[in-house]
Design a protein around this motif. Structure first.
Motif, PDB file in Angstrom:
ATOM      1  N   MET A  99       0.901  -1.049  -0.193  1.00  0.00           N
ATOM      2  CA  MET A  99      -0.129   0.118  -0.136  1.00  0.00           C
ATOM      3  C   MET A  99       0.923   1.370   0.032  1.00  0.00           C
ATOM      4  SD  MET A  99      -2.684   1.520   3.010  1.00  0.00           S
ATOM      5  CE  MET A  99      -3.695  -0.070   2.732  1.00  0.00           C
ATOM      6  N   SER A 100       0.613   2.051  -0.928  1.00  0.00           N
ATOM      7  CA  SER A 100       1.324   3.488  -1.213  1.00  0.00           C
ATOM      8  C   SER A 100       1.015   4.377   0.132  1.00  0.00           C
ATOM      9  CB  SER A 100       1.258   4.104  -2.257  1.00  0.00           C
ATOM     10  OG  SER A 100       0.094   4.526  -2.726  1.00  0.00           O
ATOM     11  N   VAL A 101       1.985   5.299   0.692  1.00  0.00           N
ATOM     12  CA  VAL A 101       1.400   6.160   1.534  1.00  0.00           C
ATOM     13  C   VAL A 101       1.804   7.675   0.901  1.00  0.00           C
ATOM     14  CG1 VAL A 101       2.358   7.301   3.754  1.00  0.00           C
ATOM     15  CG2 VAL A 101       2.772   4.768   3.043  1.00  0.00           C
ATOM     16  N   SER A 102       0.393   8.285   0.966  1.00  0.00           N
ATOM     17  CA  SER A 102       0.501   9.798   0.562  1.00  0.00           C
ATOM     18  C   SER A 102       1.011  10.645   1.620  1.00  0.00           C
ATOM     19  CB  SER A 102      -1.156  10.044   0.232  1.00  0.00           C
ATOM     20  OG  SER A 102      -1.900  10.041   1.477  1.00  0.00           O
ATOM     21  N   HIS A 103       1.241  11.803   1.017  1.00  0.00           N
ATOM     22  CA  HIS A 103       1.818  12.898   2.097  1.00  0.00           C
ATOM     23  C   HIS A 103       0.871  14.254   1.808  1.00  0.00           C
ATOM     24  CE1 HIS A 103       5.479  10.290   1.877  1.00  0.00           C
ATOM     25  NE2 HIS A 103       5.449  10.125   0.823  1.00  0.00           N
ATOM     26  N   SER A 152      -2.539   5.584   5.974  1.00  0.00           N
ATOM     27  CA  SER A 152      -1.812   5.490   4.974  1.00  0.00           C
ATOM     28  C   SER A 152      -1.154   7.045   4.356  1.00  0.00           C
ATOM     29  CB  SER A 152      -2.062   4.789   3.746  1.00  0.00           C
ATOM     30  OG  SER A 152      -2.040   3.448   4.243  1.00  0.00           O
ATOM     31  N   CYS A 153      -1.107   7.938   5.296  1.00  0.00           N
ATOM     32  CA  CYS A 153      -0.876   9.248   5.109  1.00  0.00           C
ATOM     33  C   CYS A 153       0.400   9.822   5.984  1.00  0.00           C
ATOM     34  CB  CYS A 153      -2.025  10.276   5.037  1.00  0.00           C
ATOM     35  SG  CYS A 153      -1.647  11.787   4.439  1.00  0.00           S
TER      36      CYS A 153
END
Length: 102
Positions: A1-5, A73-74
């Motif tokens: 799972m990708s992490v947003s910023h 996931s941020c």
């Protein structure tokens, strides 16, 4: 799972003593489901903690950042443009250090 910023555009301690963190873009409307005492204020678009009882403001800041990262996931981070409202200088320094920001 990708992490947003996302950047934190404002950090405030309100009149009732709650710590508010305002992301620039992200909304965390369902954060209450994490059962971590981290909540979302839909009127102001801020994440907030209860008034500190057994945790310091720094610990609540770290808790909010951790819950958002692990449950949503941020990554949230401060910048030179982050606005600080009713935040004592010592706490501002502690938050900057916790974020490893100069």
């Amino acid at each position: 799972m990708s992490v947003s910023h996302d950047t934190i555009i404002q950090i405030e301690i309100d009149d009732s003593g709650k710590l508010h963190i305002k992301p620039e873009y992200e909304k965390f409307i369902m954060i209450y489901r994490t059962a971590t005492e981290v909540h979302w204020n839909t009127e102001n678009n801020t994440l907030y903690s209860p008034t500190p009882r057994d945790r310091t403001y720094l610990e609540w800041f770290e808790q909010i950042i951790k819950v958002v990262k692990e449950e949503c996931s941020c990554d949230l981070y401060i910048t030179e443009q982050t606005e600080w409202i009713n935040i004592p200088n010592q706490l501002k320094k502690e938050i900057a250090k916790a974020q490893q920001w100069p």
